[in-house]
Design an enzyme around this catalytic site. Structure first.
Site, PDB file in Angstrom:
ATOM      1  N   SER A  99      24.507  50.614  37.803  1.00 50.83           N
ATOM      2  CA  SER A  99      25.719  49.818  37.830  1.00 50.83           C
ATOM      3  C   SER A  99      26.779  50.467  36.928  1.00 50.83           C
ATOM      4  CB  SER A  99      25.395  48.382  37.406  1.00 50.83           C
ATOM      5  OG  SER A  99      26.461  47.515  37.644  1.00 50.83           O
ATOM      6  N   HIS A 122      27.050  50.878  42.692  1.00 56.46           N
ATOM      7  CA  HIS A 122      27.440  49.817  43.624  1.00 56.46           C
ATOM      8  C   HIS A 122      28.852  49.360  43.296  1.00 56.46           C
ATOM      9  CE1 HIS A 122      26.184  46.087  41.003  1.00 56.46           C
ATOM     10  NE2 HIS A 122      26.718  47.050  40.272  1.00 56.46           N
TER      11      HIS A 122
END
Length: 293
Positions: A99, A122
């Site tokens: 992330s 993401h």
């Protein structure tokens, strides 16, 4: 009141001078990035910059990351501060950079990953409370952060923007080899002692936990054989064959093996790593895949 607002939040970073290495600083980012939101908060980013400046005129900063992510605004700010720093930035992924932690890693002039480390990218998302005006501003800010994240990956990898957006939309988990192949990392190194386990949907990597339930494409766990040693080294002693795949979902039954897989698998040799599977394949079909290649 004012006293509470000005109180320094708990640090989620450690910045220090490297031992036995003159003109080298170290930044450790282990665990969740930011225990408090940086959005609208000037205390934490100012303290982080002050700690970074306190290193003095260092020529190199080694950044050690083992994190499942955290606050997008904090991570983006840290990335920007490191990119602006005149020192050479060397990033080491000590297990997991997922992330927003992967965005911080993109600040590295050189990103080094042990073969049994992992990376995940993401689209940015966040959780907030407030009124309609505050939510509109947050949405605008998040879009800007999202654009800066795409640019960070684009600058590091040299990949086409459309491909990066596709990988972000799909939530892509990468082994170290795949990260190097795609340009998110620069160098592979020998396996480190990475203890990884999964239990109840919670991934633990070297003591740092990540709740996989919040990810839409959370992968399975699989054993990756270690890199063969040099020829002059004696071959490892023969032993029982380990199961190739460890299922993280109870409804997927593994194929019979001599060693019954446990709900929680753990290793002190860092053999446990994440597979990046075909992003369009249905999750229930992944049981037959036996390799991370």
């Amino acid at each position: 009141g004012t006293e509470v607002m000005n109180r320094m939040p708990k640090k989620f970073w450690t910045i220090r001078a490297a031992q036995d290495e003159p003109n080298v600083g170290e930044l450790l980012l282990y665990g969740y990035i930011s225990d408090v939101m940086w959005w609208g908060d000037e205390v934490a980013p100012k303290q982080f910059k002050a700690d970074l400046d306190a290193l003095g005129d260092v020529s190199e900063i080694k950044v050690y990351i083992n994190s499942g992510g955290g606050d997008v605004f904090a991570g983006q700010a840290i990335h920007s501060m490191l990119k602006r720093h005149k020192a050479k930035i060397i990033v080491y992924v000590d297990g997991l950079a997922a992330s927003i932690a992967s965005v911080v890693a993109m600040a590295g002039d050189t990103v080094i990953m042990p073969r049994n480390a992992m990376m995940m990218i993401h689209d940015p998302w966040t959780i907030a409370v407030g009124n309609a005006k505050e939510f509109r501003k947050l949405a605008d800010d998040l879009e800007k952060i999202g654009e800066s994240i795409v640019v960070a990956y684009e600058d590091k990898t040299g990949m086409d923007r459309e491909k990066i957006v596709e990988l972000l939309d799909a939530e892509t988990w990468m082994t170290a080899e795949e990260a190097v192949e795609m340009g998110f990392a620069d160098q592979l190194e020998e396996e480190k002692a990475i203890a990884a386990s999964i239990n109840g949907g919670v991934l633990t990597v070297n003591g740092q936990t990540v709740d996989l339930s919040k990810f839409k494409n959370a992968p399975k766990l699989a054993f990756i054989p270690p890199t063969p040693k040099a020829r002059e080294d004696p071959p490892p002693p023969a032993g029982p064959e380990l199961p190739t795949t460890v299922d993280s979902e109870p409804d997927l039954e593994p194929e019979p093996t001599d060693i019954e897989p446990k709900e929680e698998q753990q290793t002190d040799n860092g053999l446990l790593s994440l597979c990046q599977y075909q992003i369009q394949v249905n999750k229930n079909r992944l049981g037959g895949i036996k390799s991370c290649r």
